[in-house]
Write a protein that holds these residues in place. Sequence first.
Motif, PDB file in Angstrom:
ATOM      1  N   GLY A  78       0.899  -1.121   0.202  1.00 42.14           N
ATOM      2  CA  GLY A  78       0.409  -0.050   0.120  1.00 42.14           C
ATOM      3  C   GLY A  78       0.401   1.376  -0.030  1.00 42.14           C
ATOM      4  O   GLY A  78      -0.065   2.176  -0.091  1.00 42.14           O
ATOM      5  N   VAL A  79       2.096   0.974  -0.267  1.00 46.56           N
ATOM      6  CA  VAL A  79       2.756   1.695   0.028  1.00 46.56           C
ATOM      7  C   VAL A  79       2.976   2.563  -1.779  1.00 46.56           C
ATOM      8  O   VAL A  79       4.567   1.544  -1.713  1.00 46.56           O
ATOM      9  CB  VAL A  79       4.445   2.204   0.684  1.00 46.56           C
ATOM     10  N   ARG A  80       3.357   3.881  -2.420  1.00 46.64           N
ATOM     11  CA  ARG A  80       3.959   4.139  -3.699  1.00 46.64           C
ATOM     12  C   ARG A  80       4.146   4.769  -3.694  1.00 46.64           C
ATOM     13  O   ARG A  80       4.103   6.385  -3.248  1.00 46.64           O
ATOM     14  CB  ARG A  80       2.258   4.055  -5.290  1.00 46.64           C
ATOM     15  N   VAL A  81       5.592   4.891  -4.672  1.00 42.11           N
ATOM     16  CA  VAL A  81       6.442   6.194  -5.053  1.00 42.11           C
ATOM     17  C   VAL A  81       6.020   6.502  -6.792  1.00 42.11           C
ATOM     18  O   VAL A  81       6.549   5.826  -7.210  1.00 42.11           O
ATOM     19  CB  VAL A  81       7.704   6.430  -4.757  1.00 42.11           C
ATOM     20  N   ASP A  82       6.224   8.204  -6.508  1.00 39.61           N
ATOM     21  CA  ASP A  82       5.821   8.360  -8.302  1.00 39.61           C
ATOM     22  C   ASP A  82       7.151   9.231  -8.263  1.00 39.61           C
ATOM     23  O   ASP A  82       6.787  10.423  -7.651  1.00 39.61           O
ATOM     24  CB  ASP A  82       4.802   8.452  -8.518  1.00 39.61           C
ATOM     25  N   SER A  83       8.717   8.858  -8.497  1.00 38.63           N
ATOM     26  CA  SER A  83       9.252   9.785  -8.514  1.00 38.63           C
ATOM     27  C   SER A  83      10.152  10.383 -10.135  1.00 38.63           C
ATOM     28  O   SER A  83      10.359   9.128 -10.274  1.00 38.63           O
ATOM     29  CB  SER A  83      10.376   9.072  -7.203  1.00 38.63           C
ATOM     30  N   GLY A  84      10.920  12.161  -9.674  1.00 36.63           N
ATOM     31  CA  GLY A  84      11.462  12.221 -10.769  1.00 36.63           C
ATOM     32  C   GLY A  84      12.700  12.423 -10.396  1.00 36.63           C
ATOM     33  O   GLY A  84      14.029  13.046 -11.627  1.00 36.63           O
ATOM     34  N   ILE A  85      12.837  11.957  -9.188  1.00 35.29           N
ATOM     35  CA  ILE A  85      14.655  12.338  -8.986  1.00 35.29           C
ATOM     36  C   ILE A  85      15.472  11.029  -8.532  1.00 35.29           C
ATOM     37  O   ILE A  85      15.090   9.818  -8.800  1.00 35.29           O
ATOM     38  CB  ILE A  85      14.277  13.224  -7.891  1.00 35.29           C
ATOM     39  N   ARG A  86      16.402  11.214  -9.167  1.00 31.80           N
ATOM     40  CA  ARG A  86      17.270  10.316  -8.332  1.00 31.80           C
ATOM     41  C   ARG A  86      18.527  10.484  -7.445  1.00 31.80           C
ATOM     42  O   ARG A  86      18.947  12.517  -7.583  1.00 31.80           O
ATOM     43  CB  ARG A  86      18.022   9.385  -9.488  1.00 31.80           C
ATOM     44  N   LEU A  87      19.111   9.754  -7.384  1.00 28.62           N
ATOM     45  CA  LEU A  87      20.802  10.405  -6.418  1.00 28.62           C
ATOM     46  C   LEU A  87      21.951  11.078  -7.214  1.00 28.62           C
ATOM     47  O   LEU A  87      21.106  10.835  -8.320  1.00 28.62           O
ATOM     48  CB  LEU A  87      21.778   9.366  -6.148  1.00 28.62           C
ATOM     49  N   GLY A  88      21.911  12.379  -6.828  1.00 29.78           N
ATOM     50  CA  GLY A  88      22.988  13.206  -7.608  1.00 29.78           C
ATOM     51  C   GLY A  88      22.899  13.808  -8.581  1.00 29.78           C
ATOM     52  O   GLY A  88      23.295  14.704  -9.544  1.00 29.78           O
ATOM     53  N   MET A  89      21.473  14.091  -8.570  1.00 34.70           N
ATOM     54  CA  MET A  89      20.499  15.005  -9.435  1.00 34.70           C
ATOM     55  C   MET A  89      20.605  16.505  -9.207  1.00 34.70           C
ATOM     56  O   MET A  89      20.371  16.901  -8.154  1.00 34.70           O
ATOM     57  CB  MET A  89      19.297  14.708  -9.756  1.00 34.70           C
ATOM     58  N   GLU A  90      20.455  16.922 -10.031  1.00 35.22           N
ATOM     59  CA  GLU A  90      20.358  18.465  -9.385  1.00 35.22           C
ATOM     60  C   GLU A  90      19.452  19.443  -9.510  1.00 35.22           C
ATOM     61  O   GLU A  90      19.056  19.563 -10.933  1.00 35.22           O
ATOM     62  CB  GLU A  90      21.909  19.120 -10.269  1.00 35.22           C
ATOM     63  N   ILE A  91      18.890  19.720  -8.581  1.00 32.51           N
ATOM     64  CA  ILE A  91      17.419  20.683  -8.861  1.00 32.51           C
ATOM     65  C   ILE A  91      17.722  22.439  -9.024  1.00 32.51           C
ATOM     66  O   ILE A  91      18.305  22.598  -7.916  1.00 32.51           O
ATOM     67  CB  ILE A  91      16.952  20.120  -7.612  1.00 32.51           C
ATOM     68  N   GLY A  92      17.259  22.694  -9.658  1.00 32.26           N
ATOM     69  CA  GLY A  92      17.409  23.984 -10.158  1.00 32.26           C
ATOM     70  C   GLY A  92      16.563  24.716 -10.085  1.00 32.26           C
ATOM     71  O   GLY A  92      15.041  24.133  -9.723  1.00 32.26           O
TER      72      GLY A  92
END
Lengths: 504, 167
Positions: free
Chosen positions: A368-382
Amino acid sequence: MSRLFKKILVANRSEIAVRVMNACRTLGIPSVAVYSDADQNARHRLMADESVHLGPPPPRESYLDIDKIIAAAKDVGADTIHPGYGFLAENPEFATKCTKAGITFIGPDAEAIKLLGNKVESRIKMVDAGVPLIPGMKGAAKDPNQFKNAADEAGYPVMIKAAAGGGGKGMRVVHTPEELQPAIEAAQREALNAFNDDTVYLEKYIVKPRHIEFQIMADHHGNCVHLFERECSIQRRHQKIIEETPSTAVDHDLRMRMGADAVKVAKAANYKNAGTVEFLLDESGHYYFLEMNTRIQVEHPITEMVTGIDLVVEQIRVAAGEKLSFDQESLRQRGHAIECRIYAEDGENNFMPSTGSILHYSEPSGPGVRVDSGIRLGMEIGIDYDPIMAKLIVHAPDRDLAIGKMIQALNEYKILGVRTSKRFMIDVLNHPAFIKGETFTDFIELNMSERESSEDVLREIGAAVAACAATNGNSSGAGETVSSSPMTPWQTIGQWEIGGTINE
Amino acid sequence: MNSLEFIFDGDVVEASVERAGENFRVKSGDKEFLFRPEGENLFSCLVNGHKSLLAVVAHQGKYYIDYDSHQFELTDPSEDGFAGGGDAHGGDKDKIFAPMPGKIVKILVSVGDSVSIKQPMVVVEAMKMENQVNSRANGTVKAINFSDGDQVDTETPIIELEIAPEE
């Protein structure tokens, strides 16, 4: 199974691009990513079967460049484009150009997008269809006197909204006549920047409303159904942060009436594919049509969790000309689902945008836990794009269990290097008013302005855990060692099936 | 026993740590914790009878921490480049900075205006949202270094104030 399409190009980025690629995998259709210079390392690019570079980071030169995206689809032999949400998803010109290029646009046709994208025109259409609307201006205006008169007629407080709007951009609440003119100007500026159209209009502001929306799905064979409601009343700066379904304020009778009106809206617009009809619900149970969003919605997963329908798979099937795989009578709401949006923003500092490198990333998991993610380790959030990084969704047999599961999952979701509003959302979920279901759109203003600071505990436990890390030799920085293993997106999907039992 | 110092919100905090099998026993202030490694950068710990998962990563002289979804940083004072943790412009109440690199939408004051604490000074657009920046002091506008429409970073003050003497 014969393939519905040869190849699907996903004209978007971040979590929704990853989500659509998941659906492509489910259907065995190869997916194509597009990416800007800022997204060379992005999760959506690595998830796709192939990828095409668009250009520099500014959206106008990448994710909003219609000609580049269509050329990319042609180059790789993609016969279909899924626009996700935002960017070109509700741009009728894009839909038209796709069709002209012989590419299937996964969504409604340009006519429906045009009609529903213009809130002024769609209001007129929906009055004719017999759907209840909020009192206010009949059409767009430029003359300040028209606004003044309309405000006097509707009675303060009033709301200024962008005709082409969405996502809280170009919206202002006005409480007194003195505030009116500056609010109109601010709304026009924001509307111009966000939508390249500064048309705004005015309507009565409903006090103590809830934001209730209905998911719609319609095929090309005359079938149009609703997949029940989502309550999205927990908002900051008019942007949703927590959504749930079912709503505590909607009983069976109201659900059937609102659902029927939502279907009426879709039919009046000759709508095809997935869409969302938004209503405001006031305390006395009156509801008013707000707008119809002509795209897959950020919060679509909670509907998927309680109905067991994969909405993006259904979107692709419908675009390929297939019939809906369900009818109204076969749909059921099972259990309770909640979504928390994980934005790159500081929940402890007025939701100020936060930037940086993802230094640590680990997701919660379990039934019952779901993650919809667009990020990963090392990614730069600008700062080039919308700050949504991921969505956390939980599903449980009832609301109390879902709240508890969400709090635990938020605490287990670890993102370091960029601030989020995780703690803020936990405090919302723990608030007695939230637990009682007193979720109105002013919830945050009303209940969250006086929060206790827990700095005293943080000092010692922070020093203690830092000492452990120093002793343990944990010093991996972004991109240096990639040993944490974010779960692959398709592993995190789906704890449910139609007619299945909840296994917990 | 290994004693370490960190900077939290401008103050020095000490912690002494010793290994206890695969776990870590740590004393900080009057509190004692037992941490258990749970994988890369992750530790579990019992705090006030409630088990928490903590994440910590060291990066460029700072420890980034998530404890019960509180996100905060500690600075390692032994690292070069320590400049006092917290807000980069914490002391400069006479200067108004953009919270994020972005575009100035509208400057709301003029040189010579007297302004009060929390008064809106400038609207900056970043990430497609307008952010209002308020004054952190009472005073008079001394200088305005940008105009509407200019791009700004977070290092150059947009507006400078002459702070009013405290009464």
